[in-house]
Design an enzyme around this catalytic site. Structure first.
Site, PDB file in Angstrom:
ATOM      1  N   GLU A   1      40.212  27.021  38.926  1.00 13.99           N
ATOM      2  CA  GLU A   1      40.386  26.742  40.354  1.00 13.99           C
ATOM      3  C   GLU A   1      39.465  25.607  40.796  1.00 13.99           C
ATOM      4  O   GLU A   1      38.293  25.576  40.434  1.00 13.99           O
ATOM      5  CB  GLU A   1      40.052  27.997  41.184  1.00 13.99           C
ATOM      6  CG  GLU A   1      40.939  29.196  40.893  1.00 13.99           C
ATOM      7  CD  GLU A   1      42.377  29.005  41.348  1.00 13.99           C
ATOM      8  OE1 GLU A   1      42.655  28.040  42.089  1.00 13.99           O
ATOM      9  OE2 GLU A   1      43.232  29.830  40.966  1.00 13.99           O
TER      10      GLU A   1
ATOM     11  N   CYS B   1      39.722  37.445  44.721  1.00 11.15           N
ATOM     12  CA  CYS B   1      39.263  36.417  43.784  1.00 11.15           C
ATOM     13  C   CYS B   1      38.682  35.223  44.525  1.00 11.15           C
ATOM     14  O   CYS B   1      37.590  34.740  44.190  1.00 11.15           O
ATOM     15  CB  CYS B   1      40.413  35.959  42.882  1.00 11.15           C
ATOM     16  SG  CYS B   1      40.903  37.223  41.706  1.00 11.15           S
TER      17      CYS B   1
ATOM     18  N   HIS C   1      41.786  31.706  36.974  1.00 11.30           N
ATOM     19  CA  HIS C   1      42.861  32.692  37.096  1.00 11.30           C
ATOM     20  C   HIS C   1      43.669  32.715  35.800  1.00 11.30           C
ATOM     21  O   HIS C   1      43.908  31.660  35.200  1.00 11.30           O
ATOM     22  CB  HIS C   1      43.794  32.344  38.261  1.00 11.30           C
ATOM     23  CG  HIS C   1      43.476  33.078  39.530  1.00 11.30           C
ATOM     24  ND1 HIS C   1      43.214  32.441  40.718  1.00 11.30           N
ATOM     25  CD2 HIS C   1      43.390  34.412  39.800  1.00 11.30           C
ATOM     26  CE1 HIS C   1      42.978  33.355  41.655  1.00 11.30           C
ATOM     27  NE2 HIS C   1      43.079  34.555  41.128  1.00 11.30           N
TER      28      HIS C   1
HETATM   29  N1  PCA Z   1      43.145  39.131  40.976  1.00 15.72           N
HETATM   30  C1  PCA Z   1      43.113  39.247  42.402  1.00 15.72           C
HETATM   31  C2  PCA Z   1      41.930  40.124  42.705  1.00 15.72           C
HETATM   32  C3  PCA Z   1      41.515  40.713  41.414  1.00 15.72           C
HETATM   33  C4  PCA Z   1      42.255  39.975  40.391  1.00 15.72           C
HETATM   34  O1  PCA Z   1      42.138  40.104  39.161  1.00 15.72           O
HETATM   35  C5  PCA Z   1      43.102  37.893  43.110  1.00 15.72           C
HETATM   36  O2  PCA Z   1      43.631  36.923  42.537  1.00 15.72           O
HETATM   37  O3  PCA Z   1      42.588  37.781  44.210  1.00 15.72           O
END
Ligand code: PCA
Length: 219
Positions: free
Chosen positions: A84, A147, A171
């Protein structure tokens, strides 16, 4: 006598528990892979709770004084490993978190800046993963759920404390379940693990700046 420093001391990697409709979270196995392959790295699984997760990442930073924080999260539906670029100062939860909280349009940190750029060598990571044959691209939004909040909280904490630390977020897609076809895009767990280990190792070797490559987006 001074203890020899392990090669990945100062690296903090966080994963997340399962949440919502997801029975597992592939970031847990990925963090375990880092613990195995990067001696000295500290790993922890965070609760998918806005308050508790942000508080815990700040505590971990205070406790371990890392030079690098790599937080991991599941982005179901994505087809690639996606570092990100930015975290924004908003919590806008489409579903309740695991404590039942569902903040709508609230700041992660009241009075904090609108956004923080994340400071891992994201383009170098994307390039290295592609070179390894792992699907990867740079993401320009970490969403508005837990996240993003953790990514923002870590970056804000680094800035307000003056800690010399790079913070970032990666991610990952859902992990392929052996023998099942759920229709959700997925990547095999061993590739997710390899990608995260590579990202951690690479981030340690590129201590300043990033690659200058044209992997931005028009929209
Ligand atoms: N993904 C979520 C919260 C926890 C996770 O593994 C997110 O992308 O916000």
């Amino acid at each position: 006598m001074a203890r020899d420093q392990l090669p990945y001391e100062g690296v903090l990697v966080t994963a997340f528990e399962p949440f919502g409709e997801h029975e597992t979270n592939p970031t847990i196995a990925a963090a375990e892979a880092v613990a195995r392959e990067c001696p000295g790295a500290v790993t922890e699984v965070l609760p998918v709770e806005f308050d508790a997760a942000c508080t815990r990442v700040r505590e971990l930073m205070d406790e371990h004084q890392p030079h690098m924080v790599i937080s991991l999260g599941l982005a179901a539906g994505r087809t690639e490993i996606t570092p990100e670029r930015v975290a924004i100062n908003v919590m806008d939860a489409p579903i309740p978190d695991n404590s039942g909280a569902q903040p709508i349009d609230e700041p992660v940190v009241a009075g904090g800046p609108a956004a923080h750029f994340l400071t891992l060598p994201n383009k170098a990571i994307v390039q290295a993963l592609r070179d390894e044959g792992i699907p990867a691209s740079l993401s320009n939004t970490a969403g508005t759920y837990v996240c993003n909040a953790v990514a923002y909280a870590a970056a804000e904490h680094a800035q307000t404390t003056g800690m010399d630390v790079r913070t970032g977020f990666v991610h990952v897609p859902s992990a392929t379940e052996p023998g099942s076809d759920t229709g959700t895009p997925s990547v095999e767990q061993h590739l997710i693990d390899a990608a995260v280990v590579s990202a951690a190792k690479l981030s340690c070797s590129v201590r300043d700046g990033d690659l200058r490559t044209d992997i931005g987006a028009t929209s």
